[in-house]
Design a protein around this motif. Structure first.
Motif, PDB file in Angstrom:
ATOM      1  N   ILE A  27      29.838 -36.778  -1.641  1.00  0.00           N
ATOM      2  CA  ILE A  27      31.073 -37.199  -1.851  1.00  0.00           C
ATOM      3  C   ILE A  27      31.786 -36.985  -3.012  1.00  0.00           C
ATOM      4  O   ILE A  27      31.247 -36.613  -4.055  1.00  0.00           O
ATOM      5  N   GLN A  28      33.060 -36.750  -3.221  1.00  0.00           N
ATOM      6  CA  GLN A  28      33.836 -36.604  -4.046  1.00  0.00           C
ATOM      7  C   GLN A  28      33.433 -35.130  -4.811  1.00  0.00           C
ATOM      8  O   GLN A  28      32.747 -34.916  -5.888  1.00  0.00           O
ATOM      9  N   PRO A  29      33.303 -34.077  -4.189  1.00  0.00           N
ATOM     10  CA  PRO A  29      32.737 -32.783  -4.459  1.00  0.00           C
ATOM     11  C   PRO A  29      33.372 -32.242  -5.768  1.00  0.00           C
ATOM     12  O   PRO A  29      34.328 -32.279  -6.069  1.00  0.00           O
ATOM     13  N   ASP A  30      32.251 -31.628  -6.333  1.00  0.00           N
ATOM     14  CA  ASP A  30      32.564 -30.951  -7.460  1.00  0.00           C
ATOM     15  C   ASP A  30      32.643 -29.478  -7.088  1.00  0.00           C
ATOM     16  O   ASP A  30      32.447 -28.973  -6.068  1.00  0.00           O
ATOM     17  N   GLY A  31      32.597 -28.607  -8.237  1.00  0.00           N
ATOM     18  CA  GLY A  31      32.723 -27.121  -7.953  1.00  0.00           C
ATOM     19  C   GLY A  31      31.550 -26.514  -7.366  1.00  0.00           C
ATOM     20  O   GLY A  31      31.519 -25.659  -6.327  1.00  0.00           O
ATOM     21  N   ASP A  32      30.256 -27.114  -7.813  1.00  0.00           N
ATOM     22  CA  ASP A  32      28.948 -26.718  -7.120  1.00  0.00           C
ATOM     23  C   ASP A  32      28.934 -27.029  -5.636  1.00  0.00           C
ATOM     24  O   ASP A  32      28.308 -26.246  -4.906  1.00  0.00           O
ATOM     25  N   HIS A 206      49.596 -32.286 -15.182  1.00  0.00           N
ATOM     26  CA  HIS A 206      50.352 -33.328 -16.060  1.00  0.00           C
ATOM     27  C   HIS A 206      49.678 -34.625 -15.745  1.00  0.00           C
ATOM     28  O   HIS A 206      49.436 -35.169 -16.891  1.00  0.00           O
ATOM     29  N   ALA A 207      49.336 -34.851 -14.516  1.00  0.00           N
ATOM     30  CA  ALA A 207      48.546 -36.023 -14.105  1.00  0.00           C
ATOM     31  C   ALA A 207      47.214 -36.239 -14.975  1.00  0.00           C
ATOM     32  O   ALA A 207      46.680 -37.200 -15.337  1.00  0.00           O
ATOM     33  N   GLN A 208      46.549 -35.051 -14.892  1.00  0.00           N
ATOM     34  CA  GLN A 208      45.327 -34.963 -15.656  1.00  0.00           C
ATOM     35  C   GLN A 208      45.535 -35.272 -16.966  1.00  0.00           C
ATOM     36  O   GLN A 208      44.627 -35.987 -17.593  1.00  0.00           O
ATOM     37  N   MET A 209      46.364 -34.943 -17.658  1.00  0.00           N
ATOM     38  CA  MET A 209      46.565 -34.889 -19.020  1.00  0.00           C
ATOM     39  C   MET A 209      46.815 -36.574 -19.416  1.00  0.00           C
ATOM     40  O   MET A 209      46.525 -37.227 -20.529  1.00  0.00           O
ATOM     41  N   LYS A 210      47.729 -37.007 -18.470  1.00  0.00           N
ATOM     42  CA  LYS A 210      48.221 -38.271 -18.745  1.00  0.00           C
ATOM     43  C   LYS A 210      46.798 -39.408 -18.675  1.00  0.00           C
ATOM     44  O   LYS A 210      46.881 -40.321 -19.089  1.00  0.00           O
ATOM     45  N   VAL A 211      46.208 -38.875 -17.480  1.00  0.00           N
ATOM     46  CA  VAL A 211      44.898 -39.892 -17.352  1.00  0.00           C
ATOM     47  C   VAL A 211      43.947 -39.676 -18.548  1.00  0.00           C
ATOM     48  O   VAL A 211      43.219 -40.615 -18.936  1.00  0.00           O
ATOM     49  N   LEU A 212      43.725 -38.537 -18.995  1.00  0.00           N
ATOM     50  CA  LEU A 212      42.993 -38.085 -20.243  1.00  0.00           C
ATOM     51  C   LEU A 212      43.272 -38.939 -21.461  1.00  0.00           C
ATOM     52  O   LEU A 212      42.502 -39.698 -22.026  1.00  0.00           O
ATOM     53  N   THR A 213      44.832 -39.085 -21.554  1.00  0.00           N
ATOM     54  CA  THR A 213      45.403 -39.958 -22.758  1.00  0.00           C
ATOM     55  C   THR A 213      44.885 -41.337 -22.469  1.00  0.00           C
ATOM     56  O   THR A 213      44.563 -42.024 -23.669  1.00  0.00           O
ATOM     57  N   LYS A 214      44.935 -41.888 -21.339  1.00  0.00           N
ATOM     58  CA  LYS A 214      44.848 -43.354 -21.307  1.00  0.00           C
ATOM     59  C   LYS A 214      43.369 -43.803 -21.417  1.00  0.00           C
ATOM     60  O   LYS A 214      43.018 -44.667 -22.029  1.00  0.00           O
ATOM     61  N   ALA A 215      42.442 -42.849 -20.962  1.00  0.00           N
ATOM     62  CA  ALA A 215      41.107 -42.938 -21.183  1.00  0.00           C
ATOM     63  C   ALA A 215      40.990 -42.739 -22.911  1.00  0.00           C
ATOM     64  O   ALA A 215      40.149 -43.894 -23.191  1.00  0.00           O
ATOM     65  N   GLY A 241      49.328 -41.168 -11.523  1.00  0.00           N
ATOM     66  CA  GLY A 241      49.144 -40.406 -10.399  1.00  0.00           C
ATOM     67  C   GLY A 241      47.998 -39.589 -10.218  1.00  0.00           C
ATOM     68  O   GLY A 241      47.930 -38.533  -9.741  1.00  0.00           O
ATOM     69  N   ALA A 242      47.047 -39.824 -11.123  1.00  0.00           N
ATOM     70  CA  ALA A 242      45.825 -39.011 -11.018  1.00  0.00           C
ATOM     71  C   ALA A 242      45.032 -39.347  -9.795  1.00  0.00           C
ATOM     72  O   ALA A 242      45.047 -40.287  -9.296  1.00  0.00           O
ATOM     73  N   ALA A 243      44.241 -38.252  -9.482  1.00  0.00           N
ATOM     74  CA  ALA A 243      43.360 -38.415  -8.359  1.00  0.00           C
ATOM     75  C   ALA A 243      42.008 -38.425  -9.007  1.00  0.00           C
ATOM     76  O   ALA A 243      41.564 -38.235 -10.097  1.00  0.00           O
ATOM     77  N   ASN A 244      40.745 -38.709  -8.162  1.00  0.00           N
ATOM     78  CA  ASN A 244      39.230 -38.767  -8.775  1.00  0.00           C
ATOM     79  C   ASN A 244      38.966 -37.495  -9.443  1.00  0.00           C
ATOM     80  O   ASN A 244      38.355 -37.377 -10.399  1.00  0.00           O
ATOM     81  N   GLU A 245      39.472 -36.505  -8.874  1.00  0.00           N
ATOM     82  CA  GLU A 245      39.123 -35.208  -9.149  1.00  0.00           C
ATOM     83  C   GLU A 245      39.607 -34.749 -10.673  1.00  0.00           C
ATOM     84  O   GLU A 245      39.017 -33.901 -11.511  1.00  0.00           O
ATOM     85  N   ASP A 246      40.760 -35.463 -11.107  1.00  0.00           N
ATOM     86  CA  ASP A 246      41.374 -35.237 -12.468  1.00  0.00           C
ATOM     87  C   ASP A 246      40.407 -35.903 -13.469  1.00  0.00           C
ATOM     88  O   ASP A 246      40.881 -35.698 -14.513  1.00  0.00           O
ATOM     89  N   LEU A 247      39.464 -36.726 -13.039  1.00  0.00           N
ATOM     90  CA  LEU A 247      38.637 -37.333 -14.026  1.00  0.00           C
ATOM     91  C   LEU A 247      37.516 -36.434 -14.791  1.00  0.00           C
ATOM     92  O   LEU A 247      37.018 -36.812 -15.395  1.00  0.00           O
TER      93      LEU A 247
END
Ligand code: AMP
Ligand code: MN
Ligand code: MN
Length: 325
Positions: A27-32, A206-215, A241-247
């Motif tokens: 579930i929530q597959p990564d690159g591998d 942009h969503a990835q950067m925003k969620v990183l900032t929050k974290a 507006g981030a998705a799980n993959e953005d984490l």
């Protein structure tokens, strides 16, 4: 105890002797996970076999360029109407990692378990597990090589993607001489290394950067500076507006602080559950730590899902980490 070569041969026989396979990853597959799913699909198509590729959810957008990735059925959107007798699980540390796709397995399904997690418990009727492989894609590289099929740039790109993402860009301690030798071969087959690094590791939405900032705003540390963590709440996900993959990759920030032994990302799923990602600087076996909470993974990168509210889980996990220091 059979050798790795014998396990490879047995896995190859499993593919040759059967037909009509279901291929699934975690579930929530990564690159591998995505690379391994499509690599098995490609190998089966070369062998003239029927197969269905599936995942519990969607494939991260940045991996949708991979060959056959458009054939991976998202069961949330397109539920299947039937079950399968022959199943191939890739990159799944334990059976539960296949998530809801389990409903498409026959009750007495024969499972081929291909994985590289040391915490893999050996579920399935045939196992091809190499705990010192950097990625499941590394094992599939070997399986493809003994299968008398011809490499091309697209399958080489898929295997390279699995290696690149699970080694953090050929930087983590799992980057063995064998990994570098395989990568070299794959570049010979025409893989564009820099382009893949850019697309899979460097570029951010942009969503990835925003969620990183929050974290990063939520960053905390124990007084001794050995444990550091960040939290992401459901509200953070809505706000950015981030998705799980953005984490992916955020957990490295607390881990990268000098002196920190264990970095943690607490992703609050809801009032009743938290996903915990853990990374070790080297001293602490976070696979064992995650396993003590019912999860698993690798010595330096592991995870688990814990039932309960964040307020109680965070102190509980920090205390458990302390006992491992
Ligand atoms: P993550 O923190 O989600 O990037 O996962 C790090 C490593 O731990 C990966 O190799 C995962 O496959 C593994 N892992 C994560 N969550 C779990 C879980 N709930 N059970 C078993 N292994 C897990
Ligand atoms: Mn994985
Ligand atoms: Mn993996």
């Amino acid at each position: 105890m059979q050798t790795y070569e014998q396990s490879l041969e047995q896995a190859k026989q499993f593919l040759l002797e059967h037909d009509d396979f279901l291929v699934v990853s975690h579930i929530q597959p990564d690159g591998d996970a995505v690379s391994s799913t499509v690599a098995v699909g490609w190998l089966l198509s070369c062998l003239g076999k029927k197969f269905t590729l599936i995942n519990e959810g969607s494939i991260p957008e940045r991996m949708q360029f991979l060959l056959m990735s458009d054939q991976i059925v998202n069961m949330e959107q397109n539920p299947l109407e039937r079950t399968f007798q022959h199943v191939i699980c890739v990159d799944c540390a334990d059976f539960g990692r296949v998530g809801l796709t389990e409903r498409y397995f026959d009750n007495n399904a024969e499972i081929l378990n291909i994985d590289h997690h040391p915490t893999n418990n050996g579920y399935g009727s045939v196992t091809l597990i190499k705990p010192d492989a950097a990625a499941t894609a590394e094992i599939l590289y070997d399986l493809i090589n003994i299968s008398n099929v011809t490499w091309n740039q697209e399958i080489a790109t898929a295997i390279y993607t699995g290696l690149l993402t699970d080694t953090g860009g050929f930087r983590y301690s799992n980057t063995s001489p064998k990994v570098m030798a395989i990568a070299s071969k794959l570049l010979d087959y025409g893989v564009n290394g820099p382009e893949l690094s850019e697309q899979l590791l460097e570029s951010m939405t942009h969503a990835q950067m925003k969620v990183l900032t929050k974290a990063l705003r939520s960053l905390q540390m124990t007084d001794d500076g050995k444990i550091s963590w960040v939290c992401i709440t459901p509200q953070d996900m809505i706000d950015t507006g981030a998705a799980n993959e953005d984490l992916e990759g955020i957990v490295n920030y607390p881990r990268n602080i000098q002196g920190v032994e264990v970095g943690i990302l607490f992703k609050v799923i809801n009032d009743q559950a938290v996903k915990v990602s853990m990374r070790s600087a080297g001293k602490v076996d976070v696979a064992a730590l995650a396993q003590s909470f019912g999860g698993g993974g690798h010595v330096r990168a592991a995870g688990c899902k814990i039932e309960g509210a964040m307020e109680t889980i965070v102190p509980e996990v920090i205390e458990r980490v302390r006992s491992f220091l």
